[in-house]
Design a protein around this motif. Structure first.
Motif, short mmCIF file in Angstrom:
data_model
loop_
_atom_site.label_atom_id
_atom_site.label_comp_id
_atom_site.label_asym_id
_atom_site.label_seq_id
_atom_site.Cartn_x
_atom_site.Cartn_y
_atom_site.Cartn_z
N HIS A 34 0.84 -1.20 0.00
CA HIS A 34 0.00 0.00 0.00
C HIS A 34 0.87 1.24 0.00
O HIS A 34 2.08 1.16 0.09
CB HIS A 34 -1.02 -0.02 1.14
N HIS A 36 1.28 3.91 2.00
CA HIS A 36 1.85 4.63 3.15
C HIS A 36 3.38 4.65 3.07
O HIS A 36 3.99 3.72 2.54
CB HIS A 36 1.40 3.97 4.46
N ASP A 38 5.74 4.07 5.07
CA ASP A 38 6.57 3.02 5.66
C ASP A 38 6.47 1.71 4.88
O ASP A 38 6.97 0.68 5.30
CB ASP A 38 6.24 2.81 7.15
N HIS A 39 5.81 1.76 3.72
CA HIS A 39 5.69 0.57 2.86
C HIS A 39 6.05 0.88 1.40
O HIS A 39 6.50 0.00 0.68
CB HIS A 39 4.26 0.00 2.92
N HIS A 91 -7.37 -1.59 4.56
CA HIS A 91 -6.62 -0.64 5.42
C HIS A 91 -6.79 0.79 4.91
O HIS A 91 -7.24 1.67 5.66
CB HIS A 91 -5.16 -1.08 5.42
N ASP A 112 -0.63 -4.01 6.12
CA ASP A 112 -1.52 -3.43 7.13
C ASP A 112 -2.95 -3.77 6.72
O ASP A 112 -3.29 -3.65 5.54
CB ASP A 112 -1.35 -1.91 7.19
ZN LIG Z 1 -0.40 1.64 6.46
#
Ligand SMILES: [Zn+2]
Length: 311
Positions: A34, A36, A38-39, A91, A112
């Motif tokens: 996804h 975000h 941190d990914h 998510h 997530d």
């Molecule tokens: Zn996330």
């Protein structure tokens, strides 16, 4: 049993394949759950993700991955001989569980995820597998998320003040916009400029958020019945004003002197959702990632399954 993912300087890698999951530094083949930060990261030679994630990544990074491959949910694609597919994780828009077949087993990495109803993204779909790698952000028995609609409906909306709500610009801000519109009659939602592009992508992908408008300072000062959504750093930098009260939308239910109350709206699986998801997957081998999974490893409901950490 060899671990299905190994930690690598650039993130997680499927052993022996040269394929990385959610790497944060440029690699040859990145499979991304996804959008975000941190990914997802820019600069990969080949990046593979869902259509919703690709639309968000194109907004998020000033230069896109050189080859950003948007794959519809459920469609199988092959990388270095390994078949992969994406399945909704519930998510944020476009968030995906990643399924692959390797070494004679079906693997699923949840990324997530959440199981609660959320009309601003695709609903989580259970995927059967042999090996499940699950996030464990809220893997504690006492962590049961309250109903988001109820939280929003019970916001103490003062007659003489507006609301300022801190919410992450991607995912949380769109969900809160929709929740406010659905559950507070007559509320007027204004959003910070950082959120405009993401709001528009959600709507272009078919997820309606209800009415919203760009922030206008004079109106926020002069009129009432307004909820202004801001990124968390903006919320924390605002001095307390007499014409608004401050809330922070966070799954952590944190108290803080810099805001008046928390809105415990989470986009991660709580304890009952983790148990349910593990059982529904049919997997016998469970790996935990992103958080402290120890309580899950010890859970009676899951006795008989094999648990390991991916560190
Ligand atoms: Zn996330």
């Amino acid at each position: 049993m060899p671990a299905p993912l190994e930690r690598h300087a650039k993130g997680y890698r499927i052993p022996g394949t040269g394929i990385h999951l959610d790497p944060l530094e440029p690699v040859m083949h990145a499979v991304i759950s996804h959008a975000h930060g941190d990914h997802a990261a820019p600069g990969h030679e080949h990046a593979y993700c869902s259509e919703g994630t690709a639309a968000l990544i194109r907004k998020r990074f000033t230069y896109p991955a050189r080859h950003l491959h948007a794959i519809p949910y459920g469609e199988v694609f092959e990388l270095n001989g390994v078949p992969f597919s994406f399945h909704p994780a519930g998510h944020i828009l476009g968030s995906s569980q990643i399924r692959w077949e390797h070494a004679g087993k079906i693997h699923v990495y949840t990324g997530d995820f959440k199981r609660e109803a959320d009309p601003t993204c695709e609903a989580f779909e259970p995927v059967r597998c042999d090996v499940l790698i699950t996030e464990t952000t809220f893997a504690a028995r006492d962590k049961v998320h309250p109903d988001a609609a109820g939280i929003i409906a019970s916001i103490p909306l003062p007659e003489k003040a507006n609301l300022m709500i801190g919410a992450y610009s991607l995912g949380k801000a769109q969900r809160i916009t929709r929740l406010l519109n659905d559950h507070i009659p007559g509320i007027r939602v204004m959003i910070h400029p950082n959120m405009h592009d993401y709001h528009k992508v959600y709507e272009q992908m078919g997820f309606q958020l209800g009415p919203w408008e760009p922030f206008r300072r004079e109106l926020f000062r002069q009129e009432r019945g307004i909820a202004y959504l801001v990124p968390p750093p903006t919320l924390l930098n605002y001095r307390k004003g007499t014409h608004f009260i401050r809330a922070f939308a966070t799954g952590w239910d944190e108290k803080h002197e810099l805001y008046d109350f928390a809105l415990p709206v989470s986009d991660h699986a709580d304890w009952p959702s983790l148990i349910r998801t593990i059982l529904e997957s049919g997997a016998r081998e469970i790996y935990t990632i992103h958080g402290d999974g120890q309580e899950l490893h010890d859970a009676e409901e899951l006795s008989g399954l094999s648990f390991s950490f991916i560190d």
